[in-house]
Design an enzyme around this catalytic site. Structure first.
Site, PDB file in Angstrom:
ATOM      1  CD  GLU A 258     -28.226  14.192  18.249  1.00  0.00           C
ATOM      2  OE1 GLU A 258     -29.237  14.836  17.591  1.00  0.00           O
ATOM      3  OE2 GLU A 258     -28.251  13.994  19.202  1.00  0.00           O
ATOM      4  CB  THR A 304     -31.218  13.389  22.294  1.00  0.00           C
ATOM      5  OG1 THR A 304     -30.970  13.612  20.989  1.00  0.00           O
ATOM      6  CG2 THR A 304     -30.272  12.185  22.778  1.00  0.00           C
ATOM      7  CG  HIS A 420     -28.129  18.465  17.376  1.00  0.00           C
ATOM      8  ND1 HIS A 420     -28.893  19.491  17.287  1.00  0.00           N
ATOM      9  CD2 HIS A 420     -28.670  17.660  18.578  1.00  0.00           C
ATOM     10  CE1 HIS A 420     -29.976  19.342  18.136  1.00  0.00           C
ATOM     11  NE2 HIS A 420     -29.745  18.186  18.837  1.00  0.00           N
ATOM     12  CG  ASP A 479     -30.633  10.833  18.524  1.00  0.00           C
ATOM     13  OD1 ASP A 479     -30.553  10.906  17.452  1.00  0.00           O
ATOM     14  OD2 ASP A 479     -30.474  11.982  19.260  1.00  0.00           O
ATOM     15  CG  HIS A 480     -33.799  12.907  17.437  1.00  0.00           C
ATOM     16  ND1 HIS A 480     -33.603  13.822  16.352  1.00  0.00           N
ATOM     17  CD2 HIS A 480     -33.045  12.925  18.441  1.00  0.00           C
ATOM     18  CE1 HIS A 480     -32.385  14.718  17.017  1.00  0.00           C
ATOM     19  NE2 HIS A 480     -32.158  14.043  18.093  1.00  0.00           N
TER      20      HIS A 480
END
Length: 647
Positions: A258, A304, A420, A479-480
């Site tokens: 994440e 996500t 996150h 993911d990002h």
């Protein structure tokens, strides 16, 4: 005398309107300047930024003047509140996502419960500024309402106000088109719309775009997919013969890191490696893993959920909202369903959050995911939960028995959560001190990254003890981004470099590494690749030809792999040059390329065309018309249920 004094002190309804309009105009302009990073580059853009709230203020508040008597004042306050609320909602959303709210994002109400803590963290005491004009207006209304006529204002004044607003918008749009031709027809970047036309007009533009996308599905037919098929067929890259089918029949464990950006790898904070275990995989002495150090994420508003879409379908995300929500009922030919039908794989997703977050409990059915282990399957006591959901260490630990229960071969997607925004962690679990940039999000980012690293190390140990490691493909990816462009000053301290548009684009690298049983790793591979390339790569490793399906990526191990990375806003990266915020830069020097070559311009057109074709697939639900050349059965969603059966 008292009568004259009251008249002198009173403000007419039109005066009240002017005060409301001017305060809302100035508030909007100051918000654009201080809250949004709109990249103003010339005097024309600065002028347009200053005037663009005027048309919306005149038109929307102007409608209140049609109300009878004192109601006009009430309606001015109500409309001012609604516009202020939209403005502030965009401010809070932008602080987190560096983006603007769209209608599709407003439909994602199931996500709000999990976002509560993050939203509060994004608010500040000085946000009271956004309510200041409303307080003034309410006070003025109660001070002056008794001096206002109960009759309705003549239609001429309201119509004149609205007409001036419309003319102002036309002038605004005309000047914007001079500075940015085809603004409303070719742009893939919401930032441009807000910069030139304002956040209120963007909301209208977004509503129109959303309506058009809904209409697109109704009007689509089978000929539309043929155009897409021809394009993807021509783009197809044949597999590497040595690796084709190398992973056939092996379990696949896909681990989602994440918000993990590649700059974390080998980064030292206070003299310590932030992610020592992940670093050891990158530099693995046993040569198990292949690491792609020029791998980029491609997500948009869905973050996500977009990453999941891209990697399991090889389609690009939507320019607005998340396809998981707005196109969750589309027909998909996703990796879980293909593996299930072609090689009898059992697919499963493991995620310590509510099953409805990002509409996963619905869209996974269309992907053909057999099992979804969500919050109901985990011990979600308060000691195990922080921020968005289950902490990574208990998540991995509790997932092992569920992994062992799957029929083999399986395709398991493990989704972490702790790392996150806003990067919260209990003090007793933080094994590295925060950074000291003065930006809390950036400072804590390294602590949750270390926690994730420790979680992954324990998971690998548990996999080996469970007998699941040796014979499984292990895929690890980011993911990002975790740190948006809103944190440039802090990131300058972290990287030691000024965060220009070029540098920010380069920071969008996320890790991708893979271990294939029985195959020696290739160490660090420098080829440029991205999330859209993962699905064709995996299909080829499993011995399934990717050209039987609609995919915009190409096999990362193929000698014919396309080395350009497409971003959702139309920017892109190649090994030689980068297009960032609409401008071209030399990768070696970071310098602006003032005169782009013919090759650059042609690739620019190709990128926009590719995004358009992918959008057509999603908006038109075109895969309902597509039948792969090999046997394929459309997913029957009624066969799937993610309700936990109580013992």
């Amino acid at each position: 005398m008292n009568k004259l004094t009251n008249q002198y002190k009173s403000i007419s309804k039109m005066g009240f309107f002017y005060i409301a309009g001017i305060m809302l105009w100035i508030k909007s302009y100051l918000t654009y300047v201080f809250e949004f990073n709109l990249d103003i580059q010339n005097v024309m853009q600065e002028f347009l930024l200053f005037i663009n709230p005027i048309s919306s203020v005149l038109i929307f508040l102007g409608f209140a003047l049609f109300a009878k008597g004192k109601r006009a004042g009430i309606w001015i306050i109500v409309l001012d509140f609604l516009m202020s609320f939209l403005l502030y909602a965009n401010v809070v959303y932008y602080r987190s996502a560096a983006d603007y709210i769209t209608l599709p994002t407003l439909t994602q109400t199931d996500n709000f419960g999990s976002l509560g803590g993050s939203i509060l963290n994004l608010m500040a005491w000085h946000d009271l500024f956004y309510a200041l004009d409303l307080i003034v207006l309410i006070g003025l209304y109660f001070w002056n309402r008794n001096n206002w006529s109960n009759s309705r204002m003549g239609f001429r004044k309201p119509m004149l106000v609205i007409a001036i607003g419309v003319m102002t918008f036309c002038v605004n749009l005309g000047l914007a088109e001079v500075d940015r031709p085809e603004l409303l027809t070719r742009t893939f970047d919401r930032n441009y719309i807000v910069k030139y036309l304002g956040s209120y007009n963007f909301a209208i533009y977004d509503a129109i775009q959303t309506a058009q996308s809904s209409r697109q599905r109704v009007l689509a037919d089978s000929s539309d997919i043929t155009v897409v098929e021809n394009y993807t067929t021509n783009k197809y890259a044949a597999p590497n013969k040595e690796l084709f089918g190398a992973a056939k029949g092996k379990n696949i464990i896909k681990i989602h890191l994440e918000s993990f950006q590649s700059f974390l790898i080998d980064y030292k904070l206070h003299g310590e490696e932030v992610t020592p275990f992940i670093n050891s995989l990158v530099h693995n002495e046993k040569k198990n893993f292949t690491y792609f150090d020029n791998f980029f994420h491609q997500v948009a508003q869905g973050k996500t959920a977009d990453a999941e879409l891209i990697m399991d379908t090889s389609l690009y995300p939507l320019p607005q909202g998340a396809a998981f929500v707005t196109k969750g009922n589309n027909t998909y030919q996703a990796l879980p369903a293909i593996l299930g039908q072609k090689q009898n794989y059992t697919s499963a997703v493991f995620h310590g959050d509510n099953k409805s977050f990002w509409n996963r409990d619905e869209v996974y059915k269309h992907f053909g995911v057999d099992k979804f282990f969500h919050a109901k399957y985990y011990d979600m006591n308060k000691e195990n939960v922080i921020n968005y959901g289950l902490k990574d260490k208990p998540f991995f630990k509790q997932s092992i028995p569920m992994l062992k229960s799957l029929d083999k071969p399986f395709y398991a997607h493990m989704m972490t959560l702790t790392h996150h925004h806003p990067y919260l962690i209990d003090e007793d679990e933080a094994s590295i001190k925060p950074a000291n940039t003065g930006d809390p999000s950036v400072d804590r980012y390294f602590q949750t990254a270390r926690y994730l690293d420790e979680s992954l190390k324990q998971f690998f140990k548990d996999l080996k003890e469970a007998g699941l490691y040796k014979d499984s493909v292990i895929m690890i990816y980011g993911d990002h981004y975790g740190i948006s462009e809103n944190h440039k000053p802090a990131m300058k301290q972290i990287t030691g470099e000024k965060i220009t548009d070029f540098k920010h684009t380069q920071l969008q690298r996320v890790p991708f590494m893979i271990k294939i049983p029985g195959v020696d790793g290739k160490g660090t591979v420098h080829e440029y690749s991205s999330q859209v390339d993962v699905m064709p790569t995996m299909l080829h490793l499993l011995g399934i030809k990717a050209n039987n399906y609609i995919m915009f990526g190409t096999d990362m191990f193929s000698k014919k792999h396309d080395e350009y990375v497409v971003f959702r806003d139309g920017d892109f990266v190649t090994p030689e040059y980068t297009k960032a915020s609409g401008k071209f830069y030399d990768n070696d020097t970071g310098e602006l390329i003032k005169e782009p070559t013919k090759e650059m311009k042609e690739l620019e057109k190709k990128v926009l065309h590719e995004l358009e074709l992918s959008d057509n697939v999603l908006y038109g639900d075109l895969l309902r018309f597509y039948e792969p050349s090999e046997s394929w059965k459309q997913v029957d969603t009624s066969e799937f249920s993610y309700l936990k059966k109580e013992k």
